[in-house]
Structure formats: C-alpha cells, structure tokens
Design a protein around this motif. Structure first.
Motif, mmCIF file in Angstrom:
data_model
loop_
_atom_site.group_PDB
_atom_site.id
_atom_site.type_symbol
_atom_site.label_atom_id
_atom_site.label_comp_id
_atom_site.label_asym_id
_atom_site.label_seq_id
_atom_site.Cartn_x
_atom_site.Cartn_y
_atom_site.Cartn_z
ATOM 1 N N GLU A 65 16.420 19.424 26.193
ATOM 2 C CA GLU A 65 15.952 20.821 25.833
ATOM 3 C C GLU A 65 14.558 20.805 25.778
ATOM 4 O OE1 GLU A 65 17.337 23.630 26.389
ATOM 5 O OE2 GLU A 65 19.351 23.178 26.253
ATOM 6 N N GLU A 66 13.915 19.792 25.093
ATOM 7 C CA GLU A 66 12.446 19.643 24.717
ATOM 8 C C GLU A 66 11.602 19.158 26.319
ATOM 9 O OE1 GLU A 66 9.542 17.141 21.882
ATOM 10 O OE2 GLU A 66 11.097 16.010 22.912
ATOM 11 N N ASP A 68 13.118 19.704 29.198
ATOM 12 C CA ASP A 68 12.982 21.092 30.083
ATOM 13 C C ASP A 68 11.868 21.848 29.673
ATOM 14 O OD1 ASP A 68 15.170 19.937 31.546
ATOM 15 O OD2 ASP A 68 16.691 21.105 30.281
ATOM 16 N N SER A 69 11.734 22.086 28.471
ATOM 17 C CA SER A 69 10.361 23.155 27.828
ATOM 18 C C SER A 69 9.283 22.882 28.528
ATOM 19 C CB SER A 69 10.746 23.050 26.477
ATOM 20 O OG SER A 69 9.853 22.042 25.844
ATOM 21 N N ARG A 70 9.000 21.349 28.742
ATOM 22 C CA ARG A 70 7.541 20.891 29.298
ATOM 23 C C ARG A 70 7.551 21.325 30.539
ATOM 24 N NH1 ARG A 70 5.641 16.512 26.134
ATOM 25 N NH2 ARG A 70 7.132 15.586 24.651
ATOM 26 N N LEU A 72 8.354 24.382 31.866
ATOM 27 C CA LEU A 72 8.422 25.776 31.909
ATOM 28 C C LEU A 72 6.827 26.425 32.179
ATOM 29 C CD1 LEU A 72 10.757 26.759 29.044
ATOM 30 C CD2 LEU A 72 11.230 26.775 31.611
ATOM 31 N N ASN A 88 6.542 29.760 25.697
ATOM 32 C CA ASN A 88 6.796 28.410 26.055
ATOM 33 C C ASN A 88 6.273 27.340 25.181
ATOM 34 O OD1 ASN A 88 8.146 29.528 28.232
ATOM 35 N ND2 ASN A 88 6.509 29.237 29.838
ATOM 36 N N LEU A 91 8.706 27.620 22.051
ATOM 37 C CA LEU A 91 9.657 26.679 22.315
ATOM 38 C C LEU A 91 9.600 25.206 22.342
ATOM 39 C CD1 LEU A 91 12.581 26.676 23.156
ATOM 40 C CD2 LEU A 91 12.037 26.770 25.686
ATOM 41 N N HIS A 92 8.656 24.777 22.712
ATOM 42 C CA HIS A 92 8.342 23.387 22.746
ATOM 43 C C HIS A 92 7.905 22.945 21.550
ATOM 44 C CE1 HIS A 92 7.467 19.344 24.163
ATOM 45 N NE2 HIS A 92 6.187 19.469 23.450
ATOM 46 N N LEU A 95 11.077 22.886 19.246
ATOM 47 C CA LEU A 95 12.168 21.780 19.678
ATOM 48 C C LEU A 95 11.685 20.585 19.246
ATOM 49 C CD1 LEU A 95 13.309 22.800 23.248
ATOM 50 C CD2 LEU A 95 14.564 22.935 21.213
ATOM 51 N N LEU A 160 16.739 28.682 20.992
ATOM 52 C CA LEU A 160 17.015 28.814 22.723
ATOM 53 C C LEU A 160 17.081 30.407 22.726
ATOM 54 C CD1 LEU A 160 19.238 25.966 23.752
ATOM 55 C CD2 LEU A 160 16.796 26.018 24.266
ATOM 56 N N HIS A 163 13.938 32.515 22.563
ATOM 57 C CA HIS A 163 13.138 32.101 23.782
ATOM 58 C C HIS A 163 13.405 32.908 24.820
ATOM 59 C CE1 HIS A 163 11.566 29.801 27.350
ATOM 60 N NE2 HIS A 163 10.344 29.899 26.628
#
Length: 328
Positions: A65-66, A68-70, A72, A88, A91-92, A95, A160, A163
């Motif tokens: 997930e971390e 993937d957050s990069r 966004l 975003n 979220l990052h 995480l 999640l 967000h």
C-alpha cells in the motif's frame, strides 16, 4: 527411552550406518524430561514463528500500500490539486508510520525466535523445570506484541477508508468545478490575455459581483488613485482592486505597483481587503512588500481558481474563515 504410546513416526535410517547408530544411541539415552522439554521448545518456536509470519503478512500488505501511495498524483488541471496532494501525503505518511511499527514488532518477534533456535539441548531441561521463569525463554515478551496485530490491521483499514472518502469528496467537488468551467461565466487565462486593460477591469468587476459582493466601481481612470474596482462584501468589508493587464510574455509587475496601491487603498479608499490582480505575475520584491503590507496578489493559479473554476474570491484568498467569524 521407551515410547509407551502408538505412533506413526519412525526413526530415520541413513545411508551412513554410523550416522544412523549415533542417532539411535541419542534416542536411547534420552529421558522423558528430554522428550517433553524438546517438544515444549519446538512448540515455543512454532508460536514465535506463527506470530512472526502474521506480522510479516501485515508488513507485506503495508509495504504494498505504501508503494502504491507513492504513485498517487492529483490532477494538475484541477483547482483541488493541492488538496489531492495533501490527501495523498497524509496517506503515505500514515502508511509509512505503520510500516515502521510493524517492522519493529516483526523483528522483535524474530529475535525471540532466533534466541529459541540457538538454545542448546543441554539447557532445555533446566528451562522447563518446575517453577522456572517463563521469561527465560523470551517467548513471554511477545504476548503484548501479538495483541497489537488485530488493531494494526484495523488501523490499516481505517487509513485506506479515510483516504478513499477524502478523494471521493474531492472528486465530487471537482465535478462541480468542471461543470462551472463549461459555462459562459468561466473565464480562462487565455481569454484574460486577449483582453484590453478596460475589459480586464470589467471582467474582475463581473467576477466580484458573481460572488455576491456589491460592486461600487467597475473600472479605473486617470484619477482612480490606485483603485480600479471597488466592492463591498456581505459583511460590510470594503475590497479595493488594482488591475494590471499585461500582454502575454510581458515582464512581471514590480514593487512600485504595490507601493502605489499601499499608499492609497487604505488611507484614501478605506479598504479592508486590498488586492493587486494581473494576468501576468509579480517579482520577488513585490511579493515581499505585499506580504509585509497585507496586500493580496491575485494571479496565475489563484486567478484561474477564481475565474475559470468558479471558486469564490474569499475562498481563494483564504478569507472565508474571517467572514464566518464576523457573521457569528
């Protein structure tokens, strides 16, 4: 040693006879205490390894997930691009914090497992004697860590979900801005560039009126004393605009423009909100002087938010909170 219960387990027979005999001799010499302590030692290792595996699975999910957050990114063509970036970033950040926590717990459990793994058989009976200290095995220390697993999974779900909800709300707001941009009331920066100075002033006046402010003066003149557009907010605050239109590619506006506006907006026109607006940009000294004198510079993306996307002027200038406090 005699095993007094039925078992499907057989002693292994190796190709090397001496190795097989050495194993058999070891088994024959073992006591019941040896057998039970070895099993307890193995069981403790299984508990530790199971806990390690559980946290490793959590860590794998968090890292995915971390990562993937990069990836966004907000829509750079949206008036909410900063809000998207903030969501975003949060979220990052959250995480990453959970990754650090999960990794620390997993490694602590791994250290316990490695300590169990390195224990010598000769020390097992001593460790499992009556009234022995459970902490000696190290397994007792992972109890509180194991109890953190479910709350951490729950925390991941919350992060999640928050967000998703934030981005969903931004998307709905974005749709409203997109709808406004398709109307005749929307003015693009390119349209501003094609205007004459007087048209630019009148456009600013029309946008101000659109936001519910009472426009008292719609354009300047030879004796405007630094005020091109003057309006009053619903709560009675006086807004003074100095409008500076430039041809595309023209030089940024310097501090003299700000000095002139500062010298008349409040002393002469009794302004509560002073704004210098242009389709061009401002120099660094102009920005510095404007900040010192509490003069708002409206250009570029902020002008686009107001004119193209329909964001109210006070919201663009981040003055809505002040308006709400006065209304209360």
């Amino acid at each position: 040693m005699h095993i007094n219960w039925k078992s499907n387990v057989a002693l292994p027979s190796y190709d090397d006879a001496e190795l097989t005999e050495a194993l058999n001799r070891r088994v024959r010499d073992a006591t019941d205490d040896d057998l039970l302590s070895s099993f307890l030692h193995y069981a403790e290792g299984c508990v530790a390894m199971s806990a390690y595996t559980d946290f490793d699975q959590l860590l794998t999910k968090l890292l995915a997930e971390e990562t993937d957050s990069r990836k966004l990114h907000g829509d750079d063509d949206s008036p909410l691009k900063f809000e998207y970036r903030q969501a975003n970033y949060r979220l990052h950040r959250d995480l990453t914090a959970e990754v650090t926590k999960a990794q620390k717990i997993r490694d602590e459990i791994g250290n316990v497992w490695h300590a169990l793994r390195s224990a010598t058989p000769e020390g097992l009976n001593h460790r499992y004697r009556p009234n022995a200290d459970p902490a000696e095995s190290g397994l007792d220390s992972i109890g509180p860590l194991i109890r953190a697993l479910d709350p951490m999974w729950h925390r991941l779900c919350i992060i999640l979900a928050q967000h998703r909800d934030t981005v969903h709300e931004l998307a709905l707001r974005d749709a409203e801005f997109q709808a406004f941009a398709a109307t005749a009331g929307s003015i693009t920066l390119e349209q501003f560039n094609g205007m004459a100075p007087l048209e630019f002033e009148q456009a600013v006046a029309n946008l101000t009126q659109r936001d519910g402010h009472v426009v008292e003066q719609r354009h300047g003149g030879a004796r405007d004393l630094g005020a091109d557009v003057i309006a009053t907010t619903p709560d009675g605050r006086r807004i003074v605009f100095q409008c500076k239109h430039r041809r595309p590619g023209g030089r940024p506006l310097g501090s003299p423009v700000i000095q002139t506006l500062n010298g008349t907006a409040r002393p002469v026109h009794n302004a509560d909100i002073v704004i210098a607006v242009t389709n061009a940009s401002f120099t660094t000294p102009a920005h510095k002087l404007a900040a010192e004198q509490e003069i708002h510079l409206l250009f570029g993306e902020q002008l686009r938010k107001w004119a193209t996307w329909g964001v109210p002027l006070l919201s663009v200038l981040e003055l809505e909170a002040s308006l709400a406090m006065r209304a209360a």
